[in-house]
Design an enzyme around this catalytic site. Structure first.
Site, PDB file in Angstrom:
ATOM      1  CB  THR A  26      80.389  52.133  52.485  1.00  0.00           C
ATOM      2  OG1 THR A  26      81.344  52.988  52.465  1.00  0.00           O
ATOM      3  CG2 THR A  26      78.941  52.844  53.163  1.00  0.00           C
ATOM      4  CB  THR A  81      82.840  52.731  46.268  1.00  0.00           C
ATOM      5  OG1 THR A  81      83.042  53.763  47.445  1.00  0.00           O
ATOM      6  CG2 THR A  81      81.358  52.018  46.810  1.00  0.00           C
ATOM      7  CB  THR A 125      94.560  59.943  28.505  1.00  0.00           C
ATOM      8  OG1 THR A 125      94.001  61.219  28.370  1.00  0.00           O
ATOM      9  CG2 THR A 125      93.365  59.231  28.387  1.00  0.00           C
ATOM     10  CB  CYS A 137      91.059  62.659  29.041  1.00  0.00           C
ATOM     11  SG  CYS A 137      91.921  64.152  28.571  1.00  0.00           S
TER      12      CYS A 137
END
Length: 345
Positions: A16, A92, A280, A282
């Site tokens: 970008t 990104t 994980t 999380c």
């Protein structure tokens, strides 16, 4: 080389930060690097010796691949002795994957490789690209009191923070502070000045020549657990032709179903020589596979704990280790330890 004037090489891959709107379709597409520099006249005020290399065909970062990581690494290794630091301009979406991969491929790195980009094109009236590029250049040129590079690792610079590359994850699709390292502190905070966190910066125990390991083995995959995953689907994934390693993204502290069929399927894959690492789902914390019965069953089935590694680091680390030609047993041993600060053990 005049040591009083920092020599920085910018490697432009696309993303970008270097895009412009297509007048016909209204979509964003990469444009030539020279046009990017024209949009940041402030760079000249830095008084750095800056050169650049760009991909022949700048890409959207969704098209990033191990072959292109090898190309970036070759640019750095071929110019390593000529420059004080490197800035990689990158989209990104896969930036954290690239940062992780480069950290493993660039062995004995003692110079800064700062990866940055933007959420808005640099040609826009309001853009984060200009500030990110200038700050990345300043960090790439920064030295300590002894004259050594302040940053001696692959790092991601975005908005107000500098993060260790192999600890980073993209957390937002529309926030200027798009990246975060949930299990490791920032390397620097950017405000009115650049404030480095000295204790968090990587320092190699010895100074040896750059040791590039360009080959990655892409025969790895990610399996996300979810309620409703069937035995048939899981076994089909575990029997993917040519697969050598699997990142198993589990619940919480490393938990998975306790059904006999699940454990049996995982155990069977391990017995066939497939390396499986437990990561994980999380964002914060890591795998504590001895905490619950469910996680302990995975350990007994032969699954390696990924501790607090990011998914991006686990994938690229596994590609790197298999790319070295190591056996499954050797890969398991190295997965469980920190190679370049990517995991807390």
């Amino acid at each position: 080389m005049d040591r009083h004037q920092p020599h920085i090489l910018i490697i432009y891959t696309g993303g970008t930060i270097g895009m412009i709107e297509d007048s016909e379709t209204g979509t964003l597409k990469p444009f030539d690097f020279d046009h990017l520099i024209d949009n940041v006249p402030k760079i000249k005020k830095l008084d750095y010796a800056i050169n650049h290399i760009q991909f022949q065909n700048p890409i959207d970062s969704s098209d990033m691949s191990p072959a292109l990581w090898e190309q970036i690494v070759s640019y750095i290794s071929e110019n390593y002795d000529k420059y004080d630091g490197f800035v990689v301009l990158h989209g990104t979406d896969t930036m954290a994957y690239t940062a992780s991969a480069l950290s493993f491929m660039l062995g004995n790195l003692h110079k800064p490789v700062i990866i940055t980009g933007s959420q808005l094109p640099i040609g826009e009236v309001r853009t984060d690209g200009e500030e990110n590029l200038i700050t990345a250049l300043q960090i790439a040129a920064a030295t300590d009191s002894m004259g050594f590079p302040m940053v001696q690792e692959v790092a991601i610079l975005f908005e107000n923070y500098l993060w260790r590359g192999n600890r980073s994850t993209k957390m937002s699709a529309d926030n200027f502070n798009a990246f975060k390292s949930n299990n490791y502190p920032s390397l620097a905070k950017i405000g009115l000045g650049i404030h480095f966190n000295q204790e968090a910066l990587w320092r190699s125990p010895s100074r040896r020549p750059l040791d590039v390991k360009p080959h990655l083995d892409p025969n790895v995959m990610v399996i996300d657990l979810f309620p409703g995953l069937t035995e048939g689907i899981l076994r089909h994934q575990l029997h993917t032709p040519g697969i050598k390693g699997i990142i198993l993204r589990t619940y919480g502290a490393g938990n998975a179903p306790t059904d006999e069929w699940f454990t049996a399927a995982i155990s069977d894959a391990v017995s066939r020589g497939i390396v499986i690492i437990n990561i994980t789902q999380c964002a914060n914390g890591g795998v504590n596979d001895g905490r619950y019965y469910a996680g302990d069953r995975l350990v007994k089935a032969g699954v390696i704990s990924g501790h607090d590694m990011t998914t991006e680091a686990a994938i690229t680390k596994m590609m790197y280790l298999f790319g070295l030609g190591l056996t499954a047993s050797e890969v398991k041993n190295y997965l469980g330890c920190s190679l370049i600060g990517e995991v807390t053990v």
